[in-house]
Every structure is written in structure tokens, then in C-alpha cells.
Write a protein that holds these residues in place. Structure first.
Motif, PDB file in Angstrom:
ATOM      1  N   GLN A 113      35.062  42.065 -51.586  1.00 21.80           N
ATOM      2  CA  GLN A 113      35.267  42.815 -50.346  1.00 21.80           C
ATOM      3  C   GLN A 113      36.656  43.455 -50.365  1.00 21.80           C
ATOM      4  N   ARG A 114      36.703  44.753 -50.073  1.00 22.39           N
ATOM      5  CA  ARG A 114      37.970  45.461 -49.982  1.00 22.39           C
ATOM      6  C   ARG A 114      38.395  45.587 -48.528  1.00 22.39           C
ATOM      7  N   CYS A 115      39.671  45.451 -48.305  1.00 18.11           N
ATOM      8  CA  CYS A 115      40.204  45.548 -46.950  1.00 18.11           C
ATOM      9  C   CYS A 115      39.993  46.961 -46.424  1.00 18.11           C
ATOM     10  N   GLU A 144      41.306  43.982 -52.628  1.00 19.63           N
ATOM     11  CA  GLU A 144      40.251  42.975 -52.660  1.00 19.63           C
ATOM     12  C   GLU A 144      40.821  41.636 -52.189  1.00 19.63           C
ATOM     13  N   ALA A 202      32.300  39.635 -51.441  1.00 15.05           N
ATOM     14  CA  ALA A 202      31.609  40.420 -50.419  1.00 15.05           C
ATOM     15  C   ALA A 202      30.500  39.618 -49.752  1.00 15.05           C
ATOM     16  N   ILE A 214      31.847  37.466 -46.893  1.00 13.55           N
ATOM     17  CA  ILE A 214      32.114  38.217 -45.664  1.00 13.55           C
ATOM     18  C   ILE A 214      30.809  38.569 -44.958  1.00 13.55           C
ATOM     19  N   GLU A 215      29.787  38.948 -45.719  1.00 17.34           N
ATOM     20  CA  GLU A 215      28.504  39.290 -45.101  1.00 17.34           C
ATOM     21  C   GLU A 215      27.866  38.070 -44.454  1.00 17.34           C
ATOM     22  N   ASP A 223      36.679  42.433 -41.825  1.00 15.91           N
ATOM     23  CA  ASP A 223      36.821  43.412 -42.896  1.00 15.91           C
ATOM     24  C   ASP A 223      38.273  43.664 -43.263  1.00 15.91           C
TER      25      ASP A 223
END
Length: 380
Positions: free
Chosen positions: A306-308, A314, A318, A321-322, A354
Motif C-alpha cells: 500500500q502506498r501512502c 510504501e 495492501a 489495509i483492505e 490510506d
């Protein structure tokens, strides 16, 4: 056909003349299911006690108090653990961890991860990184409690017993099967018959360190609760002292006070077992679940990251986070910051999750300055 006859034909049928084809299936509530799991665990333990003691033939009726308290504790722990796993946060990661565990690809790439995670669990390296004093204290309490339970429960259930052989040796039986014979005056015999004393001394060291820390650490004193933090440790201390007193009375006083000491020891053990599912030491049972969380995180390090949304760095897998977003939606928490231009639901919105930790701190600081004064912080 007349209009009245047509309207009569269109009238709905009486309710009692209808037949329901698809009846809704009755589903048990979460609490009811967890209670049934607890009852099932208690029944399984009772069956194992009957099996291991050969139909209660080798069961000591004087230990019935310990057994009843243990069965209640197992039922209550199973109920609470099932309820805990059914919660959206723990349940989602628990299921995901098991899927990752049985994945062939993960097994091939992370064969050594599970042993290392289990070793970290038993050696409690996460506590050692916080300080040597706390690590020694937790290790003494952890192994003192664990080893004492591993010895006490089989003895109480009638799974372990001793018999005398014609050669004058003591024969150790487990679950109705003979294991090995030993001389009671040997080193092995001393260790077997004083195993609970050794674990009690180990536990006593940890309890002394724990009480010293709780009575002298000002940061800990300000947040600790008597019923939740002090009482469980006091019960363990009472168990240790009364247990060692039983050995001292048998060895040096000829058992003069054995009946009173054994009754007090049983009361302390029963109280601790009953409080186990609802008190501080329930985390000993919850902690093994962290092995799955470690697997979940480690296997995600080589997946998409996941990228900010602010700085583009990163900062987490990901999928983590999902899953976190889905869990928050299930519990009714909304952390959306700005909706996406395409109406694809709240999952596609810009979430607080995010942002990386550094950008979260910046956002909180900017929000604080904006809330104090339109032109900035007037106190600076």
C-alpha cells in the motif's frame, strides 16, 4: 364473465390456505453457539477424564473440587475464545491466517517461519525488547504457570499415577499405559516427586518481581486496577505459598497441618481457575493467535504494498489495509476522508488508513492548527 366475478377471482387467498414452500432456516445466535461450544468442550474433557482414569477407577474423589473448577474453566474459556474469534476484527484475520497457513506456496517459501514464530511465542522476545527485567519476570510466571498446569491437571484427572513394582521401584503410568520405572531415592525420582515444588519456586521468583514492579513503577501504579491486575497475582502467590507449605509440612512437621493447608490450597486454586476466563491471565490463551498474525504480516511483505495517498511511500501490505477497511465497515466505523469521483462505494473512498504514520501525524497537526484559529495557532 361479469366484472364482479372477475374481481372475486382476483381476491387474495386466505392466509390459512397458503403453503410456505421455502421456510427461513432458524439460525442460532452468536452467544448461543458459543455457549454450545463451551458445553461441548466440557463434555469432551469429562470423557477424556473417564477414558484416562479407566472409567474413573484411578480417579481420586478427594480432588473433585479441582476437577469441577477445571471443567468450568475449560467451558468458560471456550465460550469466551469462540466469542472473541467471532468478532469482525479477530475473525477476519483468524480465517485469513489459516488460509495462508494451508497455502502450498506459503509453505514452500516460509517453511521456517512457523517454528520461528512459535519459538518467539515461548521465549517472549517481544517482551525482551522492552527490557530485561520485564522479560525475566514474564518468563518465570509464564513457565511457572504452564509447567505447573501440565503436571497438576494430569495428576488431578487420574491420567498420571504411580505403582510399586516387586523390585521396589516406582512405575509411572500415563493414561492407563506404563511408561518407565525409577528408584524414588534417585535424582530422577527426586525431580519427579518435587516437580511442582520446582515450578512453584520458579513462579515465586516471577511473582516477587511482578509485585516489586507494581509497587514501585509510578507509570504502572497510575493505570493499574486492583481487581484486574493485583488480585490474580495475589491468588497465584497464595497458591505458591500454600503448595510449598504442603511440602514443608509433610517433610518436617509430619503432616500435622496437612488437612488445613490442603483445603486452603484447593480454595485458592479453584478461585484462580474460575477467574481465569474473565481476568488478566486470559491473555495467555489469546497470545498463540499472534502466530497467525505474524504469518499474515510476513507473507504479505512480498505482495503488493500500500502506498501512502499523501507522500506515495510504501508502508504496509495492501491486503492488510483492505482487510482493515472491510473490518471497520462491518463494525460501523467510517474513516473516509474524501469520496472518490466514481461512485463505487465506501471501499473506493480515501480513508484515514490510506495514509502512512508520518502523514497521519502531519494531518493531525494541520487539523489542530486549523481548529485553533483560521490564520494558524495564535499562541505560537
Amino acid at each position: 364473465m361479469s366484472q364482479a366475478a372477475t374481481q372475486q377471482q382476483r381476491l387474495p387467498e386466505p392466509a390459512h390456505s397458503r403453503t410456505t414452500v421455502n421456510r427461513p432456516r432458524v439460525q442460532l445466535g452468536l452467544r448461543t453457539r458459543c455457549i454450545l461450544y463451551g458445553m461441548l468442550a466440557a463434555a469432551v474433557l469429562t470423557g477424556l477424564i473417564a477414558l484416562g482414569s479407566r472409567g474413573f477407577h484411578w480417579f481420586d474423589a478427594a480432588l473433585i473440587g479441582y476437577v469441577v473448577a477445571t471443567i468450568f474453566a475449560v467451558a468458560a474459556v471456550t465460550y469466551k475464545y469462540s466469542f472473541w474469534l467471532a468478532r469482525p476484527p479477530t475473525g477476519r484475520y483468524w480465517r485469513r491466517s489459516w488460509r495462508l497457513f494451508f497455502s502450498y506456496e506459503n509453505f514452500r517459501r516460509y517453511t521456517t517461519l512457523i517454528p520461528l514464530a512459535i519459538l518467539d511465542l515461548f521465549s517472549q522476545q517481544f517482551i525482551r525488547r522492552r527490557g530485561l527485567y520485564r522479560w525475566i519476570m514474564h518468563q518465570c510466571i509464564f513457565w511457572g504457570v504452564l509447567l505447573s498446569c501440565c503436571i497438576t491437571f494430569p495428576l488431578t484427572f487420574g491420567w498420571i499415577r504411580m505403582t510399586l513394582t516387586p523390585a521396589g521401584e516406582h512405575l509411572l503410568w500415563f493414561f492407563g499405559f506404563p511408561l518407565f520405572a525409577f528408584r524414588p531415592e534417585s535424582v530422577l525420582g527426586f525431580l519427579i516427586y518435587h516437580a511442582l515444588d520446582i515450578t512453584a519456586l520458579l513462579l515465586l521468583v516471577g511473582l516477587v518481581l511482578a509485585f516489586h514492579r507494581r509497587f514501585h513503577d509510578l507509570a504502572l501504579i497510575s493505570i493499574q486496577r486492583f481487581g484486574f491486575d493485583i488480585v490474580p497475582l495475589a491468588l497465584l502467590l497464595a497458591i505458591v505459598v500454600s503448595g510449598l507449605a504442603l511440602t514443608a509440612d509433610s517433610a518436617w512437621l509430619g503432616g500435622a497441618y496437612y488437612w488445613y493447608l490442603s483445603l486452603a490450597h484447593e480454595v485458592f486454586v479453584v478461585l484462580w481457575l474460575i477467574s481465569l476466563p474473565f481476568g488478566k491471565f486470559f491473555h495467555l490463551i489469546e497470545r498463540p493467535a499472534t502466530v497467525g498474525i505474524e504469518l499474515y504480516w510476513k507473507t504479505g511483505e512480498r505482495t503488493a504494498m500500500q502506498r501512502c495517498a499523501r507522500c506515495g511511500e510504501e508502508f504496509a501490505p495492501a491486503r492488510f489495509i483492505e482487510d482493515l477497511k472491510k473490518t471497520l465497515l462491518e463494525v460501523g466505523e467510517d474513516y473516509t476522508l474524501r469520496l472518490d469521483s466514481s461512485p463505487r462505494g465506501p471501499e473506493q473512498a480515501l480513508w484515514w488508513q490510506d495514509l502512512c504514520p508520518a502523514c497521519k501525524r502531519v494531518a493531525r497537526g494541520q487539523a489542530t492548527l486549523a481548529a485553533l484559529d483560521p490564520e494558524g495557532n495564535r499562541f505560537l
